[in-house]
Every structure is written in C-alpha cells, then in structure tokens.
Design an enzyme around this catalytic site. Sequence first.
Site, short mmCIF file in Angstrom:
data_model
loop_
_atom_site.label_atom_id
_atom_site.label_comp_id
_atom_site.label_asym_id
_atom_site.label_seq_id
_atom_site.Cartn_x
_atom_site.Cartn_y
_atom_site.Cartn_z
N PHE A 1 2.88 2.29 2.79
CA PHE A 1 3.42 1.47 1.69
C PHE A 1 2.64 0.18 1.47
O PHE A 1 2.75 -0.43 0.41
CB PHE A 1 4.90 1.12 1.98
CG PHE A 1 5.06 -0.02 2.95
CD1 PHE A 1 5.01 -1.34 2.51
CD2 PHE A 1 5.22 0.21 4.31
CE1 PHE A 1 5.13 -2.40 3.41
CE2 PHE A 1 5.35 -0.83 5.22
CZ PHE A 1 5.28 -2.15 4.75
N GLU B 1 3.98 -3.74 17.14
CA GLU B 1 3.46 -4.26 15.87
C GLU B 1 4.67 -4.74 15.06
O GLU B 1 5.52 -3.93 14.69
CB GLU B 1 2.72 -3.15 15.12
CG GLU B 1 2.11 -3.62 13.83
CD GLU B 1 1.44 -2.48 13.06
OE1 GLU B 1 1.90 -1.33 13.13
OE2 GLU B 1 0.45 -2.77 12.36
N CYS C 1 -2.44 -4.14 7.96
CA CYS C 1 -2.86 -3.58 9.25
C CYS C 1 -3.93 -4.45 9.89
O CYS C 1 -4.22 -4.31 11.07
CB CYS C 1 -3.37 -2.17 9.08
SG CYS C 1 -4.91 -2.12 8.18
N LYS D 1 -0.36 12.45 -0.95
CA LYS D 1 1.07 12.19 -0.70
C LYS D 1 1.22 10.68 -0.47
O LYS D 1 1.04 10.19 0.62
CB LYS D 1 1.51 12.98 0.54
CG LYS D 1 2.97 13.37 0.61
CD LYS D 1 3.95 12.23 0.59
CE LYS D 1 4.04 11.46 1.89
NZ LYS D 1 4.90 10.25 1.76
N SER E 1 1.60 4.36 10.38
CA SER E 1 1.98 3.90 11.72
C SER E 1 1.40 4.81 12.81
O SER E 1 1.07 5.98 12.56
CB SER E 1 3.50 3.88 11.84
OG SER E 1 3.99 5.21 11.72
N GLU F 1 6.56 7.02 -0.13
CA GLU F 1 7.75 7.18 -0.97
C GLU F 1 8.40 5.83 -1.28
O GLU F 1 9.28 5.74 -2.12
CB GLU F 1 8.75 8.14 -0.30
CG GLU F 1 9.43 7.62 0.96
CD GLU F 1 8.56 7.70 2.22
OE1 GLU F 1 7.32 7.76 2.11
OE2 GLU F 1 9.15 7.69 3.32
P1 NAD Z 1 4.50 5.16 8.07
O1 NAD Z 1 3.79 5.79 9.21
O2 NAD Z 1 5.97 4.98 8.16
O3 NAD Z 1 4.24 6.04 6.75
C1 NAD Z 1 2.97 6.51 6.43
C2 NAD Z 1 3.11 7.84 5.70
O4 NAD Z 1 3.71 8.79 6.58
C3 NAD Z 1 3.99 7.75 4.47
O5 NAD Z 1 3.40 8.49 3.43
C4 NAD Z 1 5.30 8.35 4.93
O6 NAD Z 1 5.98 9.04 3.90
C5 NAD Z 1 4.89 9.34 5.99
N1 NAD Z 1 5.92 9.51 7.04
C6 NAD Z 1 6.86 8.60 7.42
N2 NAD Z 1 7.61 9.10 8.42
C7 NAD Z 1 7.14 10.34 8.67
C8 NAD Z 1 7.50 11.36 9.60
N3 NAD Z 1 8.50 11.20 10.46
N4 NAD Z 1 6.79 12.50 9.60
C9 NAD Z 1 5.77 12.68 8.74
N5 NAD Z 1 5.40 11.75 7.82
C10 NAD Z 1 6.06 10.60 7.79
O7 NAD Z 1 3.75 3.78 7.78
P2 NAD Z 1 4.16 2.64 6.77
O8 NAD Z 1 5.36 1.92 7.31
O9 NAD Z 1 4.21 3.17 5.38
O10 NAD Z 1 2.88 1.68 6.88
C11 NAD Z 1 2.76 0.65 7.82
C12 NAD Z 1 1.92 1.11 9.00
O11 NAD Z 1 0.65 1.54 8.54
C13 NAD Z 1 1.62 -0.02 9.98
O12 NAD Z 1 1.71 0.49 11.29
C14 NAD Z 1 0.18 -0.40 9.65
O13 NAD Z 1 -0.54 -1.00 10.72
C15 NAD Z 1 -0.37 0.92 9.31
N6 NAD Z 1 -1.58 0.78 8.52
C16 NAD Z 1 -2.78 1.04 9.12
C17 NAD Z 1 -3.96 0.87 8.41
C18 NAD Z 1 -5.27 1.15 9.06
O14 NAD Z 1 -6.26 1.27 8.36
N7 NAD Z 1 -5.35 1.24 10.38
C19 NAD Z 1 -3.91 0.45 7.08
C20 NAD Z 1 -2.66 0.21 6.49
C21 NAD Z 1 -1.50 0.38 7.22
#
Ligand code: NAD
Length: 501
Positions: free
Chosen positions: A154, A386, A286, A178, A231, A181
């Site tokens: 997000f 984090e 991130c 994808k 994440s 959401e």
């Molecule tokens: P998230 O992991 O909750 O969601 C990421 C994606 O995974 C979304 O599209 C979501 O719909 C999907 N998802 C969520 N739960 C799921 C599940 N149980 N099973 C399968 N898919 C699932 O992450 P977020 O909260 O949207 O983003 C924040 C995180 O992203 C932080 O940890 C941040 O550090 C990380 N991030 C990392 C980078 C990088 O380049 N290293 C860049 C941006 C964000």
Amino acid sequence: MSKHTIPTVKLLIDGQFIESTTSEWRDVVNPATQEVLARVPFATADEMARAVAGAKAAFATWRKTPIGARARVFLKYQQLIRENMAELAALLTAEQGKTLADAEGDIFRGLEVVEYAAGIGQLQMGELANNVANGVDTYTLLQPLGVCAGITPFNFPAMIPLWMFPMAIACGNTFVLKPSEQDPMVTMRLAELALQAGIPAGVLNVVHGGEAVVNAICDHPDIKAVSFVGSSRVGSHVYQRATQAGKRAQCMMGAKNHAVVLPDANRQQTLDNLAGAAFGAAGQRCMALSVLVLVGAARDWLPELVARAQTLTLNAGAEAGADIGPLISPAAKARVVKLIGQGVEEGATLLLDGRAPTVAGYQDGNFVGPTVFADVTSAMRIYTEEIFGPVLCVMQAATLQEAIAIVNANPNGNGVALFTQSGAAARSFQEEVDVGQIGINVPIPVPVPLFSFTGSRASKLGDLGPYGKQVLSFYTQTKTITTRWFDDAASAGKVNTTISL
Ligand code: NAD
C-alpha cells in the site's frame, strides 16, 4: 454516499475494464476522513484464470513485437504520466494519505522506471563469440519468459507497480498485477494510461484481492515469474510458494533502517535529513530511517532533533503545508499506538509522544505524530519490529565500529545511512556494513533506475532486484545458440566423423 453510488474498482482482463462478479468486496477509505472512496473486489478464481489466459494469449504476438515498437509505447506512456501528474497525485493522496508532494514523488520515481523501460533494447542484447571452433559461432538471445506477475504494497501505490510491469512488458513479457487492496485506485488510473499509451489487450492485466488471489498467482502453472514487494511475513510465504511451483521469484520485504551519526557531520543538514527520513510519509516507507545511532558526542544533538520533529505539521495530505499525513488505516494506527505503549513498558524513554495528536478539521483521521524514544535497546519490541509509523528509536554507540556492529546484528538489510564529513569513516562504513543500500549523507538512498533496488539479508529473497540492469536477467531467459553453416560446394565428398565441436 449510499452503497449504490460508491464507484467500484474494475478488473483489467484482456484489454477490458470489467466489473467483478465476486461477492467479496472491501472499501477503499480516505485515511484522513474515513470517507469511502470506492469498493474494491476480491477477484474470483475464474476471473484470475481469465486474466492469466488473456496474458498467455497476448504473449504469442507481444513477444515478437519489434523492440522499437515496444519502446515507443513506453515513450508515450511517460508523456501521459507527466501530463496527468496532478490528477494522479490527488488520487493517490486521497486513498493513501501521504502529502501531495510525497504523492508526486511516488509517481515520479515510478515514471523514471518507465523512461528506463523505453531504452530496454540497449540492455536486451545478447553476446556473440566468433569462431569458438572451426566455422562455429556461439551467440545468446535474451528472450521474454511469458506471463509474469506482480504483487504490491500500500505504501507506494504508483512507484512500486511501475517498478514491475513496465520492465517486464518492455522485455516482451505479458503481466498480471495484483495491487494493494488498500489503495488500488491510482494503480488503476496508471493501468488506464498504459492502455492509452498503446499496450495491447491482454499484455497488462490487473486483478484485485488478498490471500486467495496471491496464492493463485504463486500456484498458476502459466505464470513464470513473480515479483513481490511488501511485508516480510507475506513475502517469505510468496517466495516459498512461488519457487516451490517452479517460478522465478523476487521478494522485497520489511526493514529496520539505521542512521548512524558521527559528531563531525554537518549538524543542520543532518538534523533536517533525519527529521524528514524518520517522520516523513508518516514513517510508512520501507527506507524510512527508524533507528538513530548517535556516536560519541553526537548524543548531544538529540534535544535539537526532538525540537525539529515538533515543528512538523500533521495534516491531511491534500492540505497545503502538511508535512505528515495520516497512517493508512485505523488498524495501522492502533498497532503503532500499541507498540509505542510497549516501548514505554519496556523501559525506553519517551521524549516525544505522538499518540494523541489533534488535527483541526480531521478528527477522524488515522494520525500519529512524530514520536521519539531514547535509551532503546536491541531487545525491545520497538526495535525488533518494523513499526511502520513516525516513530524514531534512538540508541548510542561509543565508536563507529560499535555502531556498525549494531547495524549488522539487526536481521534486516534494506537501507542504512551514515552522516559524517570524514571520507575515511565513510569508506570503512561502506566496506563493513552488511546492508544492501547505503547512503552517505543521503538519508533515503533508493537507487535511480540506472541501478537496481538492492535490499539484502532478511529484507529480500531472490537474487535479482527490481528495475535497473538486474531486472533484465529476472524477466528474460538466455538461449545459447551454437551454429555451424556448411558450404555445400566446399564440403562435397567430406565426411565429418568428430562428435565434438
Ligand atoms: P503486506 O505484506 O501486508 O501486503 C503486500 C501485498 O501482499 C498486498 O498486495 C496484499 O494484498 C498481499 N497480502 C496481504 N496479506 C496476505 C496474505 N496473508 N497472503 C498473501 N498475500 C497477502 O504489506 P503492506 O502492509 O501493504 O506494505 C508494507 C510493508 O511493505 C512493509 O513491511 C514495508 O517495509 C514493505 N515494503 C518493502 C519495500 C522494499 O522494497 N523492501 C518497499 C515498500 C514496502
């Protein structure tokens, strides 16, 4: 707005923006006001299968589309993004919460990848060795893989999708995206512009959803590669499941980025940089600097940093003068507030408490103000997790070596920054620190697309980064061709009995 007048987010399948037939929907909510902006569907298994089938069918022609024709789509696309920048930024701020300036930055960093994608022909060239044996040449072709997929978080709903599909598609692949959401609307507007730029039907598809759609992407036999950003918990799952199914996978994940400050650093610049990188975008980056290690006499700078943090203006991202917008959701705010409470319970010193800010006109927003903890130890929850909010954990070290040891003992390896005027200290730091992206007097060292994003250790799974040169290896497969051509007239009557070259 009644349920019926709330717009729905569409799926993009085979060149058509279609209404999902699913029964599972989620609200897209403005984090500053709680206004419902749209409803996003969780795509059905059939819709997901159709998206992949469309991408597979489109691959047959897109893979053979000339390099120049592919490049011109991205030249047009970058122009359309520029022309629509203000509208895209407003949409992004409305659904994500960050300030308009940050929203433009989010889009611009993605736009740079689109520009880079337009020049892909320069990088997608094979190699040729002449006369590897008598009359034999060997050369390579870097060919697209087929259907590739991206799963995005997000916090950068423009930049991160643009890290993925332009590079994959420019290389001749087709794509299923994808998005998060939580804020899919700006991503959909970018998809519309991509089609307007000339991306043919089926080459870019977008499906929405959560766990079920993500698992379907990991499992689908026609998807060859998966790029994930999000994440660590979800990224580890995606990596295991996708690679188990035989796919290429790259997962860029969570972080805990340290800033190390030596007492010889430029004081004003450093403090300004720290305030921006720790609290900007409400800490939802991130590459946010969430841990500060003050070395030696730099410990005396802390009151000044706290004073700077207090000058930052909390407001809805669309309001002029806002420095920090709200967190993405009430749940995200509740989690951050809880972690701050745990920091207090575990004995850290709360120098600045942002748990109950007042933001005039936006009392329902998910705001958390800048928060600063001193005396943090590496055993505390606020250090091991984090936080993903505007919370800075401050530690101390007697020497640079001690600070490097702190950084290297943390499992994450996304980003780190050193502030100093000493070239020798900087060089020692870059040699010794075990982190993928290092800033020297640069607080958030996200590489431009000439390079790749190179998080390491627990922040990344997979060998190759998104965008830049590395991603070319991710989105292409190498064919190595060894050729010998017979001259009928010259070889008449000769029998070749050798089996080697
Ligand atoms: P998230 O992991 O909750 O969601 C990421 C994606 O995974 C979304 O599209 C979501 O719909 C999907 N998802 C969520 N739960 C799921 C599940 N149980 N099973 C399968 N898919 C699932 O992450 P977020 O909260 O949207 O983003 C924040 C995180 O992203 C932080 O940890 C941040 O550090 C990380 N991030 C990392 C980078 C990088 O380049 N290293 C860049 C941006 C964000």
